[in-house]
Design an enzyme around this catalytic site. Structure first.
Site, PDB file in Angstrom:
ATOM      1  N   GLU A 139       0.900  -1.225   0.145  1.00 32.57           N
ATOM      2  CA  GLU A 139      -0.032   0.089  -0.143  1.00 32.57           C
ATOM      3  C   GLU A 139       0.791   1.445   0.122  1.00 32.57           C
ATOM      4  OE1 GLU A 139      -3.449   1.834   2.981  1.00 32.57           O
ATOM      5  OE2 GLU A 139      -2.293   0.084   3.633  1.00 32.57           O
ATOM      6  N   LYS A 182      -9.150   2.865  -2.198  1.00 32.44           N
ATOM      7  CA  LYS A 182      -9.539   2.311  -0.764  1.00 32.44           C
ATOM      8  C   LYS A 182     -10.776   2.642  -0.450  1.00 32.44           C
ATOM      9  CE  LYS A 182      -7.237   1.450   3.431  1.00 32.44           C
ATOM     10  NZ  LYS A 182      -5.976   1.828   4.236  1.00 32.44           N
ATOM     11  N   CYS A 188      -5.470  -3.124   2.209  1.00 34.42           N
ATOM     12  CA  CYS A 188      -5.236  -3.237   3.422  1.00 34.42           C
ATOM     13  C   CYS A 188      -6.495  -3.499   4.445  1.00 34.42           C
ATOM     14  CB  CYS A 188      -4.480  -1.848   4.103  1.00 34.42           C
ATOM     15  SG  CYS A 188      -3.714  -2.063   5.774  1.00 34.42           S
TER      16      CYS A 188
END
Length: 282
Positions: free
Chosen positions: A52, A123, A157
């Site tokens: 990430e 995200k 994540c």
């Protein structure tokens, strides 16, 4: 056809003796990416996955991130595309994306082995102040691309810690879920327990690629993993920088789904929460 993955468990850039130079750090990260791509390609990998926010670092503060953010087809993308084309390997890299309105997202982009951008994901589940102060949440949960006959999907994540997000990918046909991450200690239970559970319960491969080292007050946990749908750990990272290789075989996915019938046995007619009143404790 088996797809060989290369997972770059990259070190964070820490500056204990002085102020960071984010521009120089990005140049160094791009150079390290080129070296990793050459090594991965020589080992037969068809896809290189980075953590990430690989290009810039993750825990930098909202002001620094905003100054480093680029549009999707910006100069860093052009450099990554050149690296991918030179070595004939697809690359998934994390970066701060700025859209046309100046909004910044925590994003990953997939570049094909021919250097052509294939997919971009933002995200959707933001983690604490470190995400919420720097980024807006993405609005598209399932983003996919085809790579060597394998349907790949993307989360970042914290996203993978929500079973609904992973199941949405399975329902949309994702076979291999790519999850760049920047997981810090003491949350090692995520790669050890949650990631294998997601692979098993949603019956797909999960490649979870983390950082190592120290960035401000974050100590990254490492423990990169590629997990098969039957729960086998195809590769497990330690707590240091390394390039990890794993082979993903779609035939193993079909065999696992024949044996483990979670997807067939679901009672979706019962999975409704609207109008349900929890019972009082007795």
């Amino acid at each position: 056809m088996t797809l060989r993955l290369a997972c770059l468990q990259a070190p964070a850039t820490d500056h204990p003796d002085g102020a960071p130079d984010p521009v120089a750090d990005r140049r160094a990260n791009l150079a390290a990416l080129a070296d990793a791509a050459a090594q991965a390609s020589a080992a037969g990998a068809r896809l290189l996955i980075t953590p990430e926010m690989y290009l810039t670092g993750y825990h930098l503060g909202a002001e620094v991130i905003a100054g480093l953010a680029e549009e999707r087809f910006g100069p860093s993308q052009q450099e990554v595309s050149a690296t991918a084309a030179k070595h004939g390997i697809a690359i998934l890299y994390g970066y701060p994306e700025r859209d046309g309105d100046g909004v910044v997202y925590n994003a990953v982009q997939l570049i094909g082995g021919d250097g052509v951008p294939k997919a971009n994901y933002r995200k959707t589940h933001l983690f604490g102040d470190v995400d919420r102060e720097a980024f807006a949440p993405g609005s598209e949960l399932v983003v996919q691309a085809d790579l060597d006959g394998v349907r790949v999907g993307f989360l970042i994540c914290y996203d993978v810690e929500f079973p609904e997000a992973v199941r949405a990918h399975t329902d949309a046909g994702t076979q291999l879920l790519l999850v760049p991450t920047a997981l810090m200690r003491p949350y090692e239970y995520v790669p050890r327990q949650i990631v294998p559970a997601r692979a098993i319960e949603s019956q797909l491969f999960v490649a979870y690629v983390n950082r190592v080292g120290v960035e401000r007050d974050f100590v990254y946990a490492g423990e990169t993993r590629v997990v098969a749908p039957d729960g086998r750990e195809l590769v497990v990272g330690a707590d240091h920088e390394e390039l990890l290789l794993a082979d993903v075989d779609p035939a193993d996915l079909a065999a696992s789904r024949d044996l483990n019938t979670y997807l067939q046995d679901r009672r979706t007619d019962l999975y409704r929460t609207a109008g349900v009143t929890p019972k009082a404790n007795s």
